[in-house]
Structure formats: C-alpha cells, structure tokens
Scaffold this motif. Structure first.
Motif, mmCIF file in Angstrom:
data_model
loop_
_atom_site.group_PDB
_atom_site.id
_atom_site.type_symbol
_atom_site.label_atom_id
_atom_site.label_comp_id
_atom_site.label_asym_id
_atom_site.label_seq_id
_atom_site.Cartn_x
_atom_site.Cartn_y
_atom_site.Cartn_z
ATOM 1 N N ASP A 82 0.862 -1.191 0.000
ATOM 2 C CA ASP A 82 0.000 0.000 0.000
ATOM 3 C C ASP A 82 0.890 1.230 0.000
ATOM 4 O OD1 ASP A 82 -1.665 2.139 0.503
ATOM 5 O OD2 ASP A 82 -2.895 1.081 1.976
ATOM 6 N N GLU A 83 0.998 1.879 -1.164
ATOM 7 C CA GLU A 83 1.953 2.981 -1.328
ATOM 8 C C GLU A 83 1.668 4.169 -0.420
ATOM 9 O OE1 GLU A 83 2.632 4.156 -5.354
ATOM 10 O OE2 GLU A 83 3.712 2.294 -5.767
ATOM 11 N N ALA A 84 0.431 4.300 0.045
ATOM 12 C CA ALA A 84 0.067 5.460 0.873
ATOM 13 C C ALA A 84 0.408 5.243 2.347
ATOM 14 C CB ALA A 84 -1.423 5.748 0.714
ATOM 15 N N ARG A 85 0.656 4.004 2.728
ATOM 16 C CA ARG A 85 0.938 3.691 4.134
ATOM 17 C C ARG A 85 2.349 4.110 4.520
ATOM 18 N NH1 ARG A 85 -3.399 2.381 7.374
ATOM 19 N NH2 ARG A 85 -4.706 0.807 6.409
ATOM 20 N N GLU A 86 2.497 4.462 5.796
ATOM 21 C CA GLU A 86 3.824 4.799 6.312
ATOM 22 C C GLU A 86 4.537 3.518 6.727
ATOM 23 O OE1 GLU A 86 3.258 7.613 9.457
ATOM 24 O OE2 GLU A 86 2.770 9.227 8.060
ATOM 25 N N LEU A 87 5.872 3.578 6.709
ATOM 26 C CA LEU A 87 6.668 2.409 7.071
ATOM 27 C C LEU A 87 6.319 1.918 8.473
ATOM 28 C CD1 LEU A 87 10.164 3.381 5.620
ATOM 29 C CD2 LEU A 87 8.266 2.163 4.525
ATOM 30 N N GLY A 88 6.028 2.867 9.385
ATOM 31 C CA GLY A 88 5.676 2.496 10.751
ATOM 32 C C GLY A 88 4.448 1.602 10.817
ATOM 33 N N PHE A 89 3.525 1.774 9.877
ATOM 34 C CA PHE A 89 2.306 0.958 9.836
ATOM 35 C C PHE A 89 2.667 -0.517 9.667
ATOM 36 C CE2 PHE A 89 -0.677 -1.329 7.087
ATOM 37 C CZ PHE A 89 -1.831 -1.282 7.848
ATOM 38 N N TYR A 90 3.708 -0.775 8.872
ATOM 39 C CA TYR A 90 4.125 -2.154 8.612
ATOM 40 C C TYR A 90 5.079 -2.671 9.690
ATOM 41 C CZ TYR A 90 2.067 -1.967 3.949
ATOM 42 O OH TYR A 90 1.194 -1.871 2.899
ATOM 43 N N GLY A 91 5.374 -1.828 10.672
ATOM 44 C CA GLY A 91 6.266 -2.259 11.741
ATOM 45 C C GLY A 91 7.729 -2.254 11.348
ATOM 46 N N VAL A 92 8.092 -1.414 10.374
ATOM 47 C CA VAL A 92 9.495 -1.307 9.982
ATOM 48 C C VAL A 92 10.253 -0.644 11.129
ATOM 49 C CG1 VAL A 92 11.121 -0.247 8.366
ATOM 50 C CG2 VAL A 92 8.943 -1.149 7.526
ATOM 51 N N GLY A 93 11.178 -1.367 11.715
ATOM 52 C CA GLY A 93 11.916 -0.842 12.858
ATOM 53 C C GLY A 93 13.401 -0.797 12.571
ATOM 54 N N ASP A 94 14.153 -0.394 13.594
ATOM 55 C CA ASP A 94 15.596 -0.307 13.460
ATOM 56 C C ASP A 94 16.164 -1.680 13.099
ATOM 57 O OD1 ASP A 94 17.291 1.856 13.534
ATOM 58 O OD2 ASP A 94 18.141 1.311 15.470
ATOM 59 N N GLY A 95 17.035 -1.707 12.102
ATOM 60 C CA GLY A 95 17.674 -2.960 11.716
ATOM 61 C C GLY A 95 16.843 -3.799 10.754
ATOM 62 N N ALA A 96 15.708 -3.266 10.306
ATOM 63 C CA ALA A 96 14.849 -4.030 9.391
ATOM 64 C C ALA A 96 15.540 -4.230 8.049
ATOM 65 C CB ALA A 96 13.526 -3.292 9.179
ATOM 66 N N GLU A 97 15.222 -5.340 7.402
ATOM 67 C CA GLU A 97 15.705 -5.571 6.036
ATOM 68 C C GLU A 97 14.515 -5.475 5.099
ATOM 69 O OE1 GLU A 97 18.476 -8.906 4.893
ATOM 70 O OE2 GLU A 97 16.736 -9.498 3.726
ATOM 71 N N ILE A 98 14.672 -4.629 4.085
ATOM 72 C CA ILE A 98 13.619 -4.490 3.089
ATOM 73 C C ILE A 98 14.156 -5.033 1.774
ATOM 74 C CG2 ILE A 98 12.223 -2.845 1.780
ATOM 75 C CD1 ILE A 98 12.151 -1.174 4.409
ATOM 76 N N ARG A 99 13.454 -6.016 1.236
ATOM 77 C CA ARG A 99 13.887 -6.644 -0.015
ATOM 78 C C ARG A 99 13.295 -5.877 -1.188
ATOM 79 N NH1 ARG A 99 12.050 -12.078 2.491
ATOM 80 N NH2 ARG A 99 13.795 -12.551 3.866
ATOM 81 N N VAL A 100 14.156 -5.589 -2.155
ATOM 82 C CA VAL A 100 13.746 -4.828 -3.330
ATOM 83 C C VAL A 100 13.672 -5.809 -4.495
ATOM 84 C CG1 VAL A 100 14.274 -2.851 -4.802
ATOM 85 C CG2 VAL A 100 14.985 -2.837 -2.397
ATOM 86 N N ASP A 101 12.462 -6.053 -4.962
ATOM 87 C CA ASP A 101 12.253 -7.038 -6.021
ATOM 88 C C ASP A 101 11.728 -6.349 -7.280
ATOM 89 O OD1 ASP A 101 12.222 -9.494 -7.244
ATOM 90 O OD2 ASP A 101 10.854 -10.438 -5.825
ATOM 91 N N ASP A 102 11.776 -7.095 -8.363
ATOM 92 C CA ASP A 102 11.333 -6.599 -9.663
ATOM 93 C C ASP A 102 10.064 -7.359 -10.042
ATOM 94 O OD1 ASP A 102 10.983 -5.983 -12.345
ATOM 95 O OD2 ASP A 102 13.099 -6.189 -12.855
ATOM 96 N N ALA A 103 8.967 -6.636 -10.224
ATOM 97 C CA ALA A 103 7.679 -7.269 -10.537
ATOM 98 C C ALA A 103 7.789 -8.138 -11.785
ATOM 99 C CB ALA A 103 6.606 -6.193 -10.733
ATOM 100 N N GLN A 104 8.669 -7.756 -12.698
ATOM 101 C CA GLN A 104 8.837 -8.519 -13.937
ATOM 102 C C GLN A 104 9.341 -9.931 -13.627
ATOM 103 O OE1 GLN A 104 10.429 -6.502 -17.561
ATOM 104 N NE2 GLN A 104 12.103 -7.952 -17.291
ATOM 105 N N ASP A 105 10.245 -10.045 -12.638
ATOM 106 C CA ASP A 105 10.736 -11.364 -12.233
ATOM 107 C C ASP A 105 9.585 -12.230 -11.709
ATOM 108 O OD1 ASP A 105 13.158 -10.271 -12.784
ATOM 109 O OD2 ASP A 105 13.968 -10.412 -10.774
ATOM 110 N N LEU A 106 8.727 -11.589 -10.905
ATOM 111 C CA LEU A 106 7.612 -12.320 -10.316
ATOM 112 C C LEU A 106 6.662 -12.786 -11.413
ATOM 113 C CD1 LEU A 106 6.928 -9.917 -7.302
ATOM 114 C CD2 LEU A 106 8.185 -12.062 -7.279
ATOM 115 N N GLU A 107 6.435 -11.928 -12.408
ATOM 116 C CA GLU A 107 5.554 -12.301 -13.517
ATOM 117 C C GLU A 107 6.160 -13.471 -14.293
ATOM 118 O OE1 GLU A 107 4.977 -8.653 -15.706
ATOM 119 O OE2 GLU A 107 4.096 -7.732 -13.924
ATOM 120 N N ARG A 108 7.482 -13.417 -14.516
ATOM 121 C CA ARG A 108 8.159 -14.516 -15.222
ATOM 122 C C ARG A 108 8.033 -15.806 -14.431
ATOM 123 N NH1 ARG A 108 13.163 -11.360 -16.139
ATOM 124 N NH2 ARG A 108 12.851 -10.177 -18.038
ATOM 125 N N ALA A 109 8.256 -15.713 -13.123
ATOM 126 C CA ALA A 109 8.173 -16.913 -12.274
ATOM 127 C C ALA A 109 6.762 -17.495 -12.307
ATOM 128 C CB ALA A 109 8.572 -16.555 -10.848
#
Length: 113
Positions: A82-109
C-alpha cells in the motif's frame, strides 16, 4: 540563537523516529548490487521508499519495484503493497531488512507454472 525547548524536543523526536534499514536487492536485474543501508523516517510512505530504492537500483523502473519487509517468521516477508501507508504501519523498525524485487521477475516466475 538558542533553540526553544519545544524545538529541541521536536528535533530529538525526529531523530528518534529515524530507523536504520537495509535495502537488499533480490530482483534479477539488480541481484549483483550490494545492499544499501539507509536511515529513514518511519513516517516515510511506501511510495517515497520506492523512489529511494529506484535511485539506488536504477535497472528496475519505479512501477516494477516491489518491496517486502523481511520477517524471520514468514518465508516471503511482508509485502509493502500500500503505497500510501507509512513504514511504521508495517512495523518497519531499526535494523529491518527491506527486499527490493522486480515485478517482472515475479511475472516470469508465475508464467513458468
């Protein structure tokens, strides 16, 4: 000029609201890039974070960036969908790892199934 107590309190609250996160590229086009460590306000929205990621991982266009919050309890993590949500809503805290993926890869898979 001395800062007022209120201004100092606001400034320290702002400093405390920054969280150190690791942006880990997992998309095929950016897999060979190193993870990026950033201090981000937890009031940043998912849309803003996507822009930050796009600046580092230019091979993936903004509209294909998919973010997941790594969670040891979940194999695929928590989708930050949800692009409008703040990171805090998802519980993103200190030391969190955020994975950056490519939607095209997911579509291929998904197309392979």
């Amino acid at each position: 000029g001395d800062l007022t107590e209120e201004a100092q309190a606001q400034r320290s609250a702002l400093a405390q609201s920054l969280v150190q996160v690791s942006l880990r590229p997992i998309g095929g086009a950016i897999l060979d890039q190193k993870p990026v460590s950033k201090r981000l306000p937890h009031t940043m929205t998912v849309a803003e974070l996507k822009r930050v990621c796009q600046a580092f991982f230019k091979q993936v266009p903004y509209d294909r960036i998919q973010l997941q919050l790594a969670d040891p309890a979940l194999p695929f993590g928590v989708p930050l969908d949800d692009e409008a949500r703040e990171l805090g809503f998802y519980g993103v805290g200190d030391g969190a790892e955020i994975r950056v993926d490519d939607a095209q890869d997911l579509e291929r898979a998904n197309a392979k199934h």
